[in-house]
Design an enzyme around this catalytic site. Structure first.
Site, PDB file in Angstrom:
ATOM      1  N   ASN A   1       8.734  -1.381  21.611  1.00  0.00           N
ATOM      2  CA  ASN A   1       9.778  -2.408  22.343  1.00  0.00           C
ATOM      3  C   ASN A   1       9.665  -3.546  22.586  1.00  0.00           C
ATOM      4  O   ASN A   1       8.341  -3.602  22.897  1.00  0.00           O
ATOM      5  CB  ASN A   1      10.811  -1.105  23.157  1.00  0.00           C
ATOM      6  CG  ASN A   1       9.965  -1.001  24.880  1.00  0.00           C
ATOM      7  OD1 ASN A   1       8.584  -0.781  24.502  1.00  0.00           O
ATOM      8  ND2 ASN A   1      10.067  -1.701  25.286  1.00  0.00           N
ATOM      9  N   PRO A   2      10.201  -4.304  23.314  1.00  0.00           N
ATOM     10  CA  PRO A   2       9.671  -5.820  23.671  1.00  0.00           C
ATOM     11  C   PRO A   2       8.439  -5.917  24.753  1.00  0.00           C
ATOM     12  O   PRO A   2       8.355  -7.492  24.505  1.00  0.00           O
ATOM     13  CB  PRO A   2      11.129  -6.996  24.155  1.00  0.00           C
ATOM     14  CG  PRO A   2      11.999  -6.310  23.155  1.00  0.00           C
ATOM     15  CD  PRO A   2      11.747  -4.679  22.873  1.00  0.00           C
ATOM     16  N   CYS A   3       8.748  -4.861  25.437  1.00  0.00           N
ATOM     17  CA  CYS A   3       8.050  -4.866  26.838  1.00  0.00           C
ATOM     18  C   CYS A   3       6.438  -3.681  26.631  1.00  0.00           C
ATOM     19  O   CYS A   3       5.268  -3.623  27.282  1.00  0.00           O
ATOM     20  CB  CYS A   3       8.621  -4.906  28.260  1.00  0.00           C
ATOM     21  SG  CYS A   3       9.188  -6.132  28.758  1.00  0.00           S
TER      22      CYS A   3
ATOM     23  N   GLU B   1       6.172  -0.606  26.790  1.00  0.00           N
ATOM     24  CA  GLU B   1       5.990   0.512  26.833  1.00  0.00           C
ATOM     25  C   GLU B   1       6.804   1.548  26.394  1.00  0.00           C
ATOM     26  O   GLU B   1       6.696   3.334  26.286  1.00  0.00           O
ATOM     27  CB  GLU B   1       6.625   0.699  28.533  1.00  0.00           C
ATOM     28  CG  GLU B   1       8.128   0.894  28.125  1.00  0.00           C
ATOM     29  CD  GLU B   1       8.607  -1.467  28.195  1.00  0.00           C
ATOM     30  OE1 GLU B   1      10.283  -0.843  29.138  1.00  0.00           O
ATOM     31  OE2 GLU B   1       8.166  -1.777  28.108  1.00  0.00           O
TER      32      GLU B   1
ATOM     33  N   PRO C   1       8.488  -1.936  32.661  1.00  0.00           N
ATOM     34  CA  PRO C   1       8.133  -2.813  33.609  1.00  0.00           C
ATOM     35  C   PRO C   1       9.362  -3.228  35.434  1.00  0.00           C
ATOM     36  O   PRO C   1       8.780  -3.263  35.928  1.00  0.00           O
ATOM     37  CB  PRO C   1       8.506  -4.039  33.077  1.00  0.00           C
ATOM     38  CG  PRO C   1       8.882  -4.388  32.343  1.00  0.00           C
ATOM     39  CD  PRO C   1       8.999  -2.791  31.592  1.00  0.00           C
ATOM     40  N   THR C   2      10.547  -2.507  34.760  1.00  0.00           N
ATOM     41  CA  THR C   2      11.826  -2.534  35.875  1.00  0.00           C
ATOM     42  C   THR C   2      11.891  -3.457  36.861  1.00  0.00           C
ATOM     43  O   THR C   2      11.922  -3.500  38.073  1.00  0.00           O
ATOM     44  CB  THR C   2      10.934  -1.162  36.517  1.00  0.00           C
ATOM     45  OG1 THR C   2      10.132  -1.839  37.827  1.00  0.00           O
ATOM     46  CG2 THR C   2      10.668  -0.145  36.031  1.00  0.00           C
ATOM     47  N   GLY C   3      11.918  -4.642  36.304  1.00  0.00           N
ATOM     48  CA  GLY C   3      11.533  -5.770  37.590  1.00  0.00           C
ATOM     49  C   GLY C   3      12.781  -5.727  38.261  1.00  0.00           C
ATOM     50  O   GLY C   3      12.986  -6.081  38.846  1.00  0.00           O
TER      51      GLY C   3
END
Length: 769
Positions: free
Chosen positions: A263-265, A267, A429-431
């Site tokens: 996926n884009p990040c 994880e 990342p859970t930003g």
């Protein structure tokens, strides 16, 4: 938990549901009730489970991903999954654009996408049957990039994409260097799929074959390619590195899938059409007696919370919509979820432990080990009640490398009951959801800074600054007032050594069956040799990938730390919350007032096929010593264009008057294609009249200094595609035929402009008759 103004605004703008009829989530509790009810709807006793789910959500103890919070129970046609890895891109024109269509449909419903472009033949390779050379995967990445810019992802959120390429693809060097151009592939994160064989060749300074379709195109030095990857990442933060063999070897589903993208990040390494479903246990909310000698993570609370979180995410698989049927089949066949943690750094601070220290590593292993153990036991319990995932194969599943490392108690439960979810753990990342939860530290990242400025993109394209404090610091001040916090525990990303980051990522990775989104923040002055060592250590420590960020001149930063003097000048948070509200509409930015006189220029374009020229006037305003566009007028004697030109000028002028970075107007207009065919202008193929207007605006923005350099351009791939189309209309390269458009009646490329009217030379269609 205290809830700050910025967090409240995030909830109001991104997660609060408002029905067109006027109903909405009255408060945060209303949001949690809506989500809990939606995810409990498929249970045998929905009311019972809705109450249990609500208890997990309240107090920010469990944070489902933003897609779930924003979409569950709203009735909107959106997916509750964060991201997807798409299908194989077939190495032919039909397959490429079918993949592009699938990607667009997925992003339209709010899903980010990952794509492996390694299946596309390299630049210059022959294309049999048409007597041409391939343009290579990067040219088609440009097409994806243009598509992504035009699609709003589930509201005001722009789409996100990941592109991967194998380290042995013949175009790998161009892929590595692609983002040296600061205007190219801005919608993509890019990562190299690094194999064990390549890392061995790097260590031994051996040769490395670049191969496609069984043919060796070139042989290079492996260490030279590694240096090139490292140099690119050192200078502009990309590409990332994915250790793809390790990911496939440790995959619970090693027996029925192969992974080539994430996926884009990063994880969630996923198979073809794999879906990314995320949620996070907020460790910061589970620490009892913070800032005391008895501070500890409440393991009893964790034991109650994790099974509820697993069940909620498992239910998402059944209640969510999916953009494509292939994605639904994949998700339901394997029921993969990604339960992780957030607030790790804050939890360590509450316990008086320094991030990256041996004690922090020990606690991370204990806490993550508990989350993994409880997740697998919960999934086995659900399997006993509802059944295992359809592709569960007991013998082969239990033989997996990750499963063999689980406690005997867990393996016995799986062997007895099966397991509901093929993979269970991931650290995102859970930003934004961490910011929602009073800005707890994100994922397993250290605190970026205890007070920082966040650059928030507004719907009008501008950016606004928000001063944000970390949750742990806010709790300290609540409990201890103005007493100075202990410097040993209150450490941030600006002061940590790379080894501290690596130690924490490696400690967590041992207990995560998917992967981890983590960025190692590095100082600008780190040496290149020390920088390379970070990646080599990540591989040696068993990480599945590595991403770093070193401040550089090419990329910007969402977060930045300002000096005390600068921070004092930042507007207070309350002043940043939009206040103007009329009839339920919140005005993010007020338009600029028009002065009496404005400087400007008028441009003339002559669109082939039209009898009358088009005149474009752009007036500017001087703001903060910088000239910027304020309004636009388009005039022509051709009344055919009147309605849409008036509408276009009003809309573009409205965008200009809102301020901010309006260069996206150029990108959007230049990406418009006329299905009837474009025209050749000044030796270049322009795909539509709107694209020509976009080119004029671009030229003006460059001339007044609003855009630097050449500004954004149509991608080489799109330009090449248009040139190819024109060449196919006129193989001999003649003049008249190359200007023919596509007939709206028969579809042939035979529409000619004759005697003031469009006439098809194939079927006789006439626009005038």
């Amino acid at each position: 938990m205290e809830w700050g103004p910025v967090s409240q605004r995030i909830w109001d703008m991104k997660y609060r549901f408002r029905d067109p009829a006027g109903a909405d989530d009255g408060d945060l509790e209303g949001t949690w009730r809506r989500v809990a009810k939606a995810l409990a709807a498929i249970e045998r006793d929905p009311d019972l489970w809705a109450e249990r789910f609500y208890s997990a959500l309240s107090g920010f103890k469990f944070l489902p991903a933003g897609r779930v919070i924003a979409g569950a129970g709203t009735g909107r046609s959106v997916t509750l999954f964060n991201c997807f890895v798409m299908g194989t891109i077939a190495d032919d024109m039909s397959g490429i654009f079918e993949s592009l269509r699938e990607a667009a449909l997925t992003m339209q419903q709010g899903g980010g996408i990952g794509h492996d472009f390694s299946t596309l033949r390299p630049h210059g390779a022959p294309v049999k049957g048409v007597g041409a050379d391939a343009s290579g995967p990067l040219s088609f990445m440009d097409v994806w990039d243009a598509m992504c810019r035009t699609i709003m992802s589930a509201g005001s959120r722009r789409g996100a994409m990941m592109a991967t390429l194998r380290c042995d693809h013949p175009d790998i060097e161009a892929f590595v260097d692609a983002k040296r151009d600061p205007t190219r592939l801005r919608m993509f994160n890019v990562s190299v799929l690094v194999t064990d064989a390549f890392m061995k060749a790097v260590k031994e300074d051996g040769d490395w074959d670049l191969v496609f379709g069984g043919r060796v195109f070139r042989t290079i030095r492996a260490r030279g390619l590694w240096e090139r990857i490292m140099r690119a990442t050192y200078e502009y933060a990309e590409p990332g590195v994915i250790f793809i063999d390790r990911i496939n070897r440790r995959n619970n589903l090693h027996y029925c899938e192969t992974i080539q993208a994430t996926n884009p990040c990063g994880e969630q390494p996923l198979p073809l059409y794999g879906a990314c479903l995320l949620g996070s246990i907020n460790l910061g909310a589970l620490v009892a007696e913070p800032f005391t000698p008895g501070a500890h993570l409440d393991l009893d609370a964790l034991e109650r919370l994790v099974p509820l979180a697993v069940r909620m995410l498992d239910n998402v698989v059944d209640v969510s919509r999916f953009p494509l049927p292939q994605q639904e089949r994949e998700a339901k066949a394997k029921r993969r979820i990604g339960l992780g943690v957030t607030g790790l750094a804050d939890a360590l601070i509450f316990c008086g432990v320094r991030y990256g220290s041996p004690e922090a590593v020990r606690l991370t292993r204990d806490w993550m080990g508990a989350v993994q153990r409880l997740s697998y036991l919960a999934s086995a319990d659900i399997a006993a009640e509802k059944g295992s995932f359809p592709l569960y194969d007991r013998a082969r599943f239990l033989a997996g490398e990750t499963i063999r490392g689980l406690p005997e108690e867990v393996r016995a439960a799986i062997g007895r009951y099966g397991i509901r979810n093929a993979l269970l753990n991931s650290i995102a990342p859970t930003g934004t959801i961490s910011l929602l939860a009073d800005n707890v530290s994100s994922g397993i990242e250290p605190v970026f800074a205890f007070s920082h400025v966040r650059h928030v993109l507004q719907p009008d394209g501008s950016k606004r600054e928000e001063n944000v404090e970390d949750h742990a610091l806010r709790v300290w001040r609540t409990l201890r007032g103005n007493e100075a916090p202990p410097s040993e525990a209150f450490v941030d990303a600006q002061t940590l050594e790379p080894a501290a980051h690596l130690a924490m990522q490696a400690a967590a990775q041992e207990f995560v069956d998917s992967s981890i989104s983590k960025t190692i923040n590095l100082p600008r002055d780190i040496s290149f040799e020390a920088f390379k060592d970070v990646y080599e250590q990540a591989y040696a420590l068993g990480c599945k990938g590595c991403t770093t960020y070193r401040p550089n001149d090419v990329t910007g930063a969402v977060l930045e730390v300002k000096s005390a003097e600068t921070r004092s000048a930042v507007a207070p948070v309350a002043a940043l919350v939009p206040a103007a509200r009329e009839s339920g509409v919140v005005y993010i930015a007020q338009p600029l007032d028009r002065p009496g006189d404005l400087p400007g220029r008028t441009y003339k374009i002559k669109w082939p096929g039209s009898d009358h020229a088009i005149y474009i006037t752009i007036n500017d305003i001087v703001q903060d010593g910088r000239r910027r566009p304020f309004e636009i007028f388009i005039n022509s004697k051709n009344m055919e264009h009147y309605a849409w030109t008036v509408a276009l000028t009003r809309m573009i002028s409205a965008v200009f008057r809102r301020g901010g970075d309006v260069s996206f107007v150029v990108e959007e207009l230049k990406a418009v294609f006329d299905p009837r065919g474009g025209q050749w202008m000044e030796g270049r193929y322009v795909p539509s009249l709107l694209a020509a207007i976009g080119g004029v605006i671009e030229r003006h923005l460059i001339e007044i200094g609003f855009l630097a350099g050449d500004g954004p351009r149509l991608s080489d791939a799109v330009d090449a595609k248009m040139r190819l189309a024109a060449a196919q209309r006129d193989p001999a390269g003649g003049g008249a035929a190359s200007a023919m458009g596509q007939c709206p009646n028969c579809g042939a490329a035979a529409l000619s402009h004759q005697e003031g009217c469009d006439v098809c030379l194939n079927c006789g269609y006439s626009r005038c008759g």
